[in-house]
Design a protein around this motif. Structure first.
Motif, mmCIF file in Angstrom:
data_model
loop_
_atom_site.group_PDB
_atom_site.id
_atom_site.type_symbol
_atom_site.label_atom_id
_atom_site.label_comp_id
_atom_site.label_asym_id
_atom_site.label_seq_id
_atom_site.Cartn_x
_atom_site.Cartn_y
_atom_site.Cartn_z
ATOM 1 N N LEU A 150 9.726 -13.669 -1.405
ATOM 2 C CA LEU A 150 8.803 -12.748 -0.729
ATOM 3 C C LEU A 150 8.865 -12.904 0.789
ATOM 4 O O LEU A 150 8.619 -11.948 1.521
ATOM 5 C CB LEU A 150 7.372 -12.980 -1.226
ATOM 6 C CG LEU A 150 6.302 -12.000 -0.738
ATOM 7 C CD1 LEU A 150 6.651 -10.568 -1.116
ATOM 8 C CD2 LEU A 150 4.931 -12.364 -1.307
ATOM 9 N N TYR A 151 9.227 -14.090 1.297
ATOM 10 C CA TYR A 151 9.356 -14.291 2.741
ATOM 11 C C TYR A 151 10.436 -13.384 3.343
ATOM 12 O O TYR A 151 10.339 -12.988 4.506
ATOM 13 C CB TYR A 151 9.688 -15.749 3.054
ATOM 14 C CG TYR A 151 8.494 -16.677 3.122
ATOM 15 C CD1 TYR A 151 7.305 -16.374 2.474
ATOM 16 C CD2 TYR A 151 8.557 -17.891 3.815
ATOM 17 C CE1 TYR A 151 6.222 -17.221 2.517
ATOM 18 C CE2 TYR A 151 7.471 -18.749 3.870
ATOM 19 C CZ TYR A 151 6.317 -18.420 3.222
ATOM 20 O OH TYR A 151 5.243 -19.267 3.279
ATOM 21 N N SER A 152 11.479 -13.090 2.569
ATOM 22 C CA SER A 152 12.532 -12.217 3.094
ATOM 23 C C SER A 152 11.962 -10.844 3.443
ATOM 24 O O SER A 152 12.426 -10.184 4.373
ATOM 25 C CB SER A 152 13.666 -12.079 2.071
ATOM 26 O OG SER A 152 13.203 -11.448 0.889
ATOM 27 N N LEU A 153 10.943 -10.426 2.697
ATOM 28 C CA LEU A 153 10.285 -9.158 2.986
ATOM 29 C C LEU A 153 9.267 -9.316 4.113
ATOM 30 O O LEU A 153 9.236 -8.512 5.056
ATOM 31 C CB LEU A 153 9.597 -8.629 1.724
ATOM 32 C CG LEU A 153 8.787 -7.338 1.864
ATOM 33 C CD1 LEU A 153 9.690 -6.181 2.241
ATOM 34 C CD2 LEU A 153 8.046 -7.025 0.568
ATOM 35 N N LEU A 154 8.434 -10.349 4.056
ATOM 36 C CA LEU A 154 7.361 -10.535 5.028
ATOM 37 C C LEU A 154 7.887 -10.895 6.412
ATOM 38 O O LEU A 154 7.328 -10.478 7.433
ATOM 39 C CB LEU A 154 6.405 -11.629 4.546
ATOM 40 C CG LEU A 154 5.686 -11.386 3.214
ATOM 41 C CD1 LEU A 154 4.799 -12.556 2.867
ATOM 42 C CD2 LEU A 154 4.873 -10.100 3.274
ATOM 43 N N VAL A 155 8.951 -11.700 6.475
ATOM 44 C CA VAL A 155 9.458 -12.199 7.754
ATOM 45 C C VAL A 155 10.589 -11.326 8.294
ATOM 46 O O VAL A 155 10.612 -10.972 9.477
ATOM 47 C CB VAL A 155 9.934 -13.667 7.623
ATOM 48 C CG1 VAL A 155 10.513 -14.169 8.943
ATOM 49 C CG2 VAL A 155 8.791 -14.563 7.170
ATOM 50 N N ASP A 156 11.550 -10.991 7.426
ATOM 51 C CA ASP A 156 12.748 -10.290 7.881
ATOM 52 C C ASP A 156 12.777 -8.813 7.513
ATOM 53 O O ASP A 156 13.685 -8.085 7.925
ATOM 54 C CB ASP A 156 13.998 -10.975 7.307
ATOM 55 C CG ASP A 156 14.079 -12.445 7.700
ATOM 56 O OD1 ASP A 156 13.784 -12.751 8.867
ATOM 57 O OD2 ASP A 156 14.410 -13.286 6.842
ATOM 58 N N GLY A 157 11.821 -8.357 6.703
ATOM 59 C CA GLY A 157 11.796 -6.951 6.317
ATOM 60 C C GLY A 157 12.879 -6.565 5.330
ATOM 61 O O GLY A 157 13.217 -5.388 5.198
ATOM 62 N N SER A 158 13.426 -7.534 4.604
ATOM 63 C CA SER A 158 14.491 -7.268 3.642
ATOM 64 C C SER A 158 13.936 -7.352 2.218
ATOM 65 O O SER A 158 13.213 -8.282 1.879
ATOM 66 C CB SER A 158 15.622 -8.281 3.812
ATOM 67 O OG SER A 158 16.575 -8.171 2.768
ATOM 68 N N ASP A 159 14.297 -6.368 1.384
ATOM 69 C CA ASP A 159 13.846 -6.384 -0.011
ATOM 70 C C ASP A 159 15.034 -6.293 -0.967
ATOM 71 O O ASP A 159 14.928 -5.743 -2.063
ATOM 72 C CB ASP A 159 12.846 -5.257 -0.276
ATOM 73 C CG ASP A 159 13.468 -3.878 -0.115
ATOM 74 O OD1 ASP A 159 14.607 -3.794 0.404
ATOM 75 O OD2 ASP A 159 12.836 -2.882 -0.503
ATOM 76 N N ASN A 160 16.170 -6.852 -0.563
ATOM 77 C CA ASN A 160 17.392 -6.762 -1.358
ATOM 78 C C ASN A 160 17.232 -7.359 -2.759
ATOM 79 O O ASN A 160 17.842 -6.887 -3.718
ATOM 80 C CB ASN A 160 18.552 -7.454 -0.632
ATOM 81 C CG ASN A 160 18.938 -6.714 0.638
ATOM 82 O OD1 ASN A 160 18.708 -5.516 0.762
ATOM 83 N ND2 ASN A 160 19.506 -7.415 1.602
ATOM 84 N N SER A 161 16.437 -8.430 -2.866
ATOM 85 C CA SER A 161 16.287 -9.085 -4.167
ATOM 86 C C SER A 161 15.063 -8.591 -4.939
ATOM 87 O O SER A 161 14.750 -9.114 -6.006
ATOM 88 C CB SER A 161 16.198 -10.609 -3.979
ATOM 89 O OG SER A 161 15.098 -10.947 -3.152
ATOM 90 N N ASP A 162 14.384 -7.575 -4.394
ATOM 91 C CA ASP A 162 13.192 -7.022 -5.041
ATOM 92 C C ASP A 162 13.617 -5.851 -5.921
ATOM 93 O O ASP A 162 13.755 -4.724 -5.453
ATOM 94 C CB ASP A 162 12.183 -6.571 -3.982
ATOM 95 C CG ASP A 162 10.832 -6.247 -4.576
ATOM 96 O OD1 ASP A 162 10.634 -6.502 -5.774
ATOM 97 O OD2 ASP A 162 9.965 -5.740 -3.838
#
Length: 337
Positions: free
Chosen positions: A165-177
């Motif tokens: 979830l940090y990849s979304l919250l920090v970097d704006g990436s949702d590749n694994s979502d």
């Protein structure tokens, strides 16, 4: 007292506000090209041109889409883009010189199981376009000890993705979502390394780190330090029941441990090239200094510039003075006489 300061600071878990309750729409207005159709979905067919036509068809329990005067199509399990291209070609043969538009409406709901360290584990009915983050929000969010960085999705007995979830919250990436399907199991394990970060940083909070992440990674995730932060961090750690203080550089790849309390201090307000003069003189204040300047050369320079009578009072003791020195990194004071 830095130790007392960090112990008294109330910190919240980073990302906690992301789980604020919201209503998940069951019929979103748009879907992605990779959306997989299933029985219960409704396909809308619109034709413009020599023939004007607008009608809706629901995919049957057998996964069939029946379009009168065109044909019967097996569409369950196929992606939207593939179905759109297929239908446009077939319908254009029956309705030449017309423009064909294919839309997906009234999406079927899916049921997923959210388990582990979450507020309300259980079965949840979601929109067919829902992703992992939507399921976590639906169950009220992750508990204080739950992991936001090691979320797994199991489908048909195997793990299909690990969501950070940090990849979304920090970097704006949702590749694994990933987009969920009925029967998916979302598992949130216990976080293995949680760190307290406070002091002169952009976003003080409780952060979760992966095993190979360091102090540098923590500060980056926390938004960075303020411009007047010290170059050293204060890390309070418990070892065998004893409290120890570690002071690595903030840019050091220092490995942190679960439960560490990291405090970033603030530098003094003095610049590197200035000193403050106080006492039995007329000109109390702050003065700039030259490289390698001594106390004697500074006083001599001021006397030469302003005159002795404008600097030193008549009762000044010319044989003695004190220097209070503050370490800009640790803020420790030293008195030199």
């Amino acid at each position: 007292n830095q130790q007392g300061t960090i112990d008294n600071i109330k910190l919240t878990k980073f990302g906690e506000k992301f789980f604020a309750p919201y209503l998940q729409p069951l019929n979103p207005t748009s879907i992605t090209d990779d959306y997989t159709l299933s029985n219960g979905d409704t396909v809308r067919v619109i034709i413009y041109g020599e023939n004007n036509f607008d009608s809706k068809y629901t995919i049957t329990n057998e996964g069939k889409l029946i379009v009168p005067n065109v044909g019967v199509f097996s569409v369950s399990g196929l992606q939207y883009k593939k179905i759109e291209n297929m239908l446009q070609k077939k319908i254009s043969l029956s309705y030449p010189n017309s423009e064909v538009v294919i839309m997906i409406e009234n999406l079927h709901p899916i049921t997923v199981n959210v388990v582990g360290d979450v507020k309300m584990p259980g079965l949840y009915s979601l929109s067919a376009t829902s992703k992992v983050r939507d399921a976590i929000v639906a169950c009220g969010g992750i508990n204080k000890n739950g992991s936001m960085r090691n979320i797994s999705v199991k489908r048909s007995g195997r793990i299909i993705t690990k969501f950070d979830l940090y990849s979304l919250l920090v970097d704006g990436s949702d590749n694994s979502d990933v987009v969920l399907r009925s029967g998916d199991i979302i598992h949130i394990p216990i976080a293995t390394k949680q760190i307290f970060l406070s002091g002169n940083v952009k976003n003080p909070a409780i952060y979760e780190l992966k095993q190979n992440e360091t102090l540098t990674d923590l500060i980056r995730i926390g938004g960075g330090i303020n411009s007047d932060a010290t170059k050293n961090a204060k890390i309070f750690r418990s070892i065998n029941g004893a409290r120890v203080l570690l002071e690595p550089k903030i840019n050091e790849k220092f490995i942190l441990q679960d439960g560490d309390k990291v405090f970033i201090d603030k530098t003094t307000d003095l610049n590197d090239n200035e000193v403050s003069i106080e006492g039995n003189i007329y000109k109390n204040g702050i003065f700039s200094i030259n490289k390698n300047e001594t106390a004697g050369s500074l006083i001599s320079r001021l006397i030469k510039e302003y005159g002795k009578d404008k600097i030193l009072m008549p009762s000044t003791d010319m044989e003695y003075f004190l220097v209070k020195r503050v370490d800009k990194n640790t803020l420790a004071e030293t008195i030199l006489s």
